[in-house]
Design a protein around this motif. Structure first.
Motif, mmCIF file in Angstrom:
data_model
loop_
_atom_site.group_PDB
_atom_site.id
_atom_site.type_symbol
_atom_site.label_atom_id
_atom_site.label_comp_id
_atom_site.label_asym_id
_atom_site.label_seq_id
_atom_site.Cartn_x
_atom_site.Cartn_y
_atom_site.Cartn_z
ATOM 1 N N VAL A 8 0.856 -1.183 0.000
ATOM 2 C CA VAL A 8 0.000 0.000 0.000
ATOM 3 C C VAL A 8 0.890 1.230 0.000
ATOM 4 C CG1 VAL A 8 -1.712 1.319 1.302
ATOM 5 C CG2 VAL A 8 -1.886 -1.176 1.189
ATOM 6 N N ASP A 10 0.706 5.566 -0.012
ATOM 7 C CA ASP A 10 -0.198 6.661 0.337
ATOM 8 C C ASP A 10 -0.250 7.651 -0.809
ATOM 9 O OD1 ASP A 10 -0.890 5.787 2.914
ATOM 10 O OD2 ASP A 10 0.915 6.690 3.774
ATOM 11 N N THR A 18 -3.724 12.119 2.977
ATOM 12 C CA THR A 18 -3.363 10.921 2.221
ATOM 13 C C THR A 18 -4.504 9.915 2.188
ATOM 14 O OG1 THR A 18 -2.400 9.845 4.161
ATOM 15 C CG2 THR A 18 -0.909 11.168 2.789
ATOM 16 N N PRO A 20 -4.847 5.617 1.265
ATOM 17 C CA PRO A 20 -4.105 4.407 0.901
ATOM 18 C C PRO A 20 -4.531 3.878 -0.468
ATOM 19 C CG PRO A 20 -5.742 3.922 2.598
ATOM 20 C CD PRO A 20 -5.774 5.411 2.371
ATOM 21 N N GLU A 22 -3.797 0.502 -2.964
ATOM 22 C CA GLU A 22 -3.174 -0.805 -3.162
ATOM 23 C C GLU A 22 -2.287 -0.733 -4.401
ATOM 24 O OE1 GLU A 22 -4.440 -5.268 -4.424
ATOM 25 O OE2 GLU A 22 -5.790 -4.220 -3.046
#
Length: 127
Positions: A8, A10, A18, A20, A22
């Motif tokens: 992950v 940011d 921010t 997350p 993937e």
């Protein structure tokens, strides 16, 4: 042969907050100079291909003058900037995550041992 990792990153919004995202990292020995990153967000996937050397250089000092830029942020994080015609997208990522991924890629193809098979490339492109 290949090295793949899911992690992950940011996504850094313009206001500094921010989100997350993937991210898949992929290195393949048949394309030894490149690292592919796939960013999964909102049901879409954005794919960027960048130089392995550029990522390694960006671990210790600002690297990249074009579409991909990497620089140390803190001892624990790096900043990755992806520049397109319309946007500059910024990610913050853990230094250790990228280091582990690059180390695995170096075990597969050591730095300086990269080879580009021009005949195979041209055959694939022209067929």
């Amino acid at each position: 042969m290949r090295v793949a990792s899911r992690t992950v990153f940011d996504f850094v919004r313009p206001d500094g907050s921010t989100v997350p995202v993937e991210t898949e990292l992929l290195y393949q020995s048949d394309d030894p100079f490149a690292v592919t990153m796939r960013f999964h967000a909102g049901g879409a996937v954005a794919t960027w291909i960048m130089g392995r050397d550029l990522l390694a250089e960006g671990m210790t000092a600002p690297a990249g003058l074009g579409d991909v830029r990497v620089r140390p942020n803190t001892g624990r994080t790096l900043m990755l900037e992806l520049v397109s015609d319309r946007h500059v997208t910024v990610f913050r990522l853990p230094t250790g995550t990228l280091r582990k991924f690059l180390d695995a890629s170096y075990r597969l193809v050591p730095p300086g041992a990269e080879r580009f098979d021009a005949d195979a490339f041209l055959s694939a492109v022209l067929s």
